[in-house]
Design an enzyme around this catalytic site. Structure first.
Site, PDB file in Angstrom:
ATOM      1  N   HIS A 195      -4.544  45.799  61.010  1.00 37.30           N
ATOM      2  CA  HIS A 195      -3.489  46.550  61.674  1.00 37.30           C
ATOM      3  C   HIS A 195      -3.867  48.006  61.881  1.00 37.30           C
ATOM      4  CE1 HIS A 195       0.838  48.070  61.927  1.00 37.30           C
ATOM      5  NE2 HIS A 195       0.822  47.090  62.811  1.00 37.30           N
ATOM      6  N   ARG A 241      -2.888  45.062  69.601  1.00 38.03           N
ATOM      7  CA  ARG A 241      -2.150  44.535  70.754  1.00 38.03           C
ATOM      8  C   ARG A 241      -2.757  45.164  72.005  1.00 38.03           C
ATOM      9  NH1 ARG A 241       2.220  41.736  68.857  1.00 38.03           N
ATOM     10  NH2 ARG A 241       3.124  42.414  66.870  1.00 38.03           N
ATOM     11  N   ASN A 270      15.520  41.452  70.553  1.00 39.01           N
ATOM     12  CA  ASN A 270      15.298  41.567  69.112  1.00 39.01           C
ATOM     13  C   ASN A 270      15.864  40.361  68.373  1.00 39.01           C
ATOM     14  OD1 ASN A 270      14.076  44.068  69.357  1.00 39.01           O
ATOM     15  ND2 ASN A 270      15.840  45.240  68.647  1.00 39.01           N
ATOM     16  N   HIS A 289       7.975  55.135  66.058  1.00 36.80           N
ATOM     17  CA  HIS A 289       6.942  54.217  65.582  1.00 36.80           C
ATOM     18  C   HIS A 289       5.948  54.869  64.630  1.00 36.80           C
ATOM     19  CE1 HIS A 289       3.489  51.307  66.248  1.00 36.80           C
ATOM     20  NE2 HIS A 289       4.498  50.484  66.020  1.00 36.80           N
TER      21      HIS A 289
END
Length: 692
Positions: free
Chosen positions: A429, A369, A44, A590
């Site tokens: 997205h 992704r 991160n 998420h």
């Protein structure tokens, strides 16, 4: 927002990474998993410097006249960032060192090159000669300026000439790259406990043989992090895909954003490296003897099962598992997956079934992704090869996944899939898929759509560790509007309208604002007014201001924000009715969930969008309502567990202290494991059992 209290985004993000570090330091977390959290923290932080710190450094390089409109002093903020990071890295080092005795108790001894038996040293020198030395290309730090590759490890070795007449006050210096193609950890065979070394230390052991004309002194680890910005200056003209491919070739050539070094390094050596590499004082960040702790994912794991989390294998869905046809099951009524607790196979199965079904005419899918070995992309290819109309929108500006996405896009295009690429100025997205079936026998008959609406990527790998929700639906209120989203992406409709979906950049911000205002009106009228909002990040100024207004008006606001949160909870007279928590546990939270009480006539949305300016205004995002009462009850149950979590939840307060949520009456609720247990019980109980 100038007069309203908000946290700085970057400092709030560092507080989030501090929560990750808390997990590594928590003795209640199994030993091997604590190493994993250290790896996450390190990875991160690397990305933070490549992206966020690099952006601040770019602001520093602006001319004075261009800095006037900035809300923050980049220099001051960078100073604060470095102070926090230094403290966190010190805590990181303490945590790592504290784990070493426990590892040895579990039969794994981490050694360096100075603590070896003669037999171990002989084995490692032989390994160095066979496997390591052929890959080393030492660079003498002379007049030539070496180029350090982004994120690669190097050892800066002191070299003292053996010829005393050539000796000077300062040694020569060689940079030796630690090969990335070898395992970072080297295990000595037939040892008890198992002896493990960093590859760095194996190289240190072999350096005298690599430089026979020198007495080798100390060797200090260094690493350069470079700006990850692709710098595609004009997205609105020319071939955007070609520009991105060209920019990818330049990514690792970006300007420095951090030079990480071993603080034991002599000042003269650090100065020489700084001068030769063209670094600024602001680039220099002290670390430790070792860098790239993201490699701890590959550290040998103890054999003791108690050293790892107990396995939670993905569960079968109580209805979809035995359904002969997923298309028929979804046509019957809406279904939902809760990831990673349930199997992701059903998403793949649905697309594979669609690829083979005679009555399926077309497929649409947005891919943000793509998994490296994507069964979903292969299903789209199979459908195209069977003559179906297949359209895939591939976002090639998904940071760090651009190259993989481009490769899959080219493979799909070669197989006959119509591939739509990134849109200029925005990222796509939204996570949507549609399957169009004929409703009659004629080709001209209208199509009935089955849709997938997800809070997370269509990615089989991340579905094993990201906590998300996927809605399977044939509800035309949703699928017809999803088709309008795809029409916009395909350039068929520049101004789509929506009644049920909240779609950025068209209706999401207005829709959210409208519903917050409605709760304020309910509170003013003495009616029930409450919101529960879950997301990864809360940043957008206007919506934060609306939440402050709601709290001041008497609306109860409960936030679950995993990452950074610029809103300041608990300010008297402003946000005292706002509670904010963050859950960090074995899975990555998420999912985005927006729940508006609406005086009892509740509205519940799942979404791909965080409440950030970019998500509202510079991305295509979709928030989708949950109309099915049974599925609504499932989401409510999961939310209730998360709000009751007093094991892994932290309180986000005005001081960003990351205190664990500890109510006066502890319940021991741990949202993730309790969600798994609830879903596991539903596999055994009747399929129509009510949640709770």
């Amino acid at each position: 927002m100038a007069d309203l209290p908000t946290f700085d985004r970057e400092l709030s993000w560092l507080a989030f990474n501090g929560r990750v570090l808390q997990e590594a330091a928590d003795p209640r977390v199994p030993l091997a998993e604590r190493l994993g959290f250290l790896a996450i923290f390190s990875s991160n932080l690397d990305e933070f410097f490549r992206v966020r710190v690099a952006a601040l450094r770019a602001l520093l390089r602006l001319k004075k006249k261009h800095k006037k409109g900035l809300d923050v002093s980049p220099a001051k903020l960078l100073h604060e960032i470095h102070a926090i990071v230094a403290a966190q890295q010190e805590a990181f080092g303490e945590t790592f060192r504290a784990l070493l005795p426990s590892l040895e108790e579990h039969g794994i001894a981490l050694r360096d090159e100075r603590r070896l038996t003669d037999e171990q040293r002989a084995y490692l020198l032989d390994y160095f000669a066979r496997a390591v030395r052929p890959q080393l290309r030492p660079i003498l730090l002379g007049d030539a300026v070496p180029f350090l590759e982004n994120g690669r490890l190097y050892l800066a070795a002191e070299l003292w000439p053996r010829d005393l007449s050539l000796r000077t006050v300062t040694p020569d210096v060689a940079l030796v790259e630690v090969p990335s193609g070898l395992d970072r950890f080297v295990e000595v065979p037939d040892t008890d406990p198992r002896v493990v070394l960093f590859l760095d230390d194996v190289i240190r052991l072999g350096l005298p043989g690599l430089f026979p004309a020198y007495d080798v002194g100390e060797a200090f680890a260094v690493k350069l992090t470079r700006d990850a910005d692709l710098n595609v200056e004009d997205e609105f003209s020319g071939d955007l895909v070609a520009k991105i491919r060209k920019a990818l070739d330049r990514r690792d050539l970006g300007p420095p954003s951090r030079f990480l070094y071993d603080p034991r390094m002599p000042y003269g050596l650090l100065t020489a490296l700084k001068d030769r590499l063209g670094l600024e004082d602001e680039d220099l960040v002290g670390g430790g003897r070792y860098h790239n702790f993201g490699d701890l994912w590959d550290f040998p794991r103890p054999a003791d099962p108690a050293a790892s989390f107990p396995p939670l294998p993905p569960l079968p869905h109580p209805e979809l598992e035995t359904a002969p046809s997923l298309l028929a099951a979804v046509a019957e009524r809406d279904r939902m997956l809760h990831l990673p607790y349930q199997r992701y196979d059903y998403v793949v199965r649905l697309l594979e079934e669609a690829a083979e079904a005679e009555d399926v005419e077309e497929l649409w899918m947005s891919l943000y992704r793509v998994a490296t070995d994507s069964a979903l992309a292969r299903a789209l290819i199979a459908a195209a090869e069977r003559g179906k109309r297949v359209t895939a929108f591939v976002e090639v500006k998904a940071r760090f996944d651009e190259e993989n996405n481009l490769d899959w896009a080219e493979r799909m295009e070669a197989a006959g899939v119509r591939v739509l690429y990134s849109m200029p100025g925005v990222k796509v997205h939204a996570k949507l898929a549609l399957i169009g079936q004929r409703t009659g026998k004629k080709k001209s008959d209208a199509l009935r759509y089955t849709g997938l609406f997800s809070t997370g990527n269509f990615n089989e790998k991340t579905a094993r560790v990201y906590a998300d929700h996927v809605l399977f639906t044939a509800d035309p209120r949703l699928t017809d509007e999803a088709r309008r989203v795809f029409a916009f992406l395909a350039g068929e409709d520049d101004a789509p309208t929506f009644e049920h979906l909240l779609v950025a950049p068209f209706t999401l911000h207005k829709g959210v604002t409208k519903r917050i205002k409605r709760e304020v009106k309910h509170a003013a009228a003495g009616r029930s007014a409450r919101m529960t909002l879950k997301m990864n990040a809360l940043e957008e100024d206007a919506v934060i201001a609306r939440l402050y207004e709601a709290s001041a008006a008497g609306v109860d606001v409960r936030l679950i924000v995993r990452g950074f949160c610029r809103l300041t909870p608990g300010v008297p007279g402003l946000s005292e009715r706002i509670e904010a928590r963050s859950i960090v546990d074995r899975f990555l939270e998420h999912a985005r969930v927006y729940r508006f009480d609406n005086d009892g006539d509740e509205e519940l949305f799942l979404a791909s969008a965080d409440w950030m300016h970019r998500n509202f205004h510079r991305r295509v995002e979709v928030a989708f309502p949950i109309y099915d009462d049974a599925l609504r009850a499932e989401i409510e149950h999961v939310l209730a567990l998360q709000l009751a979590d007093d094991t892994k939840a932290r309180v986000l307060d005005a001081e960003q202290r990351n205190d664990y949520y500890r109510p006066a009456q502890r319940t021991g609720v741990r949202a993730q494991t309790d969600t798994y247990a609830w879903l596991q019980a539903r596999v055994i109980e009747p399929a129509d059992a009510a949640p709770g």
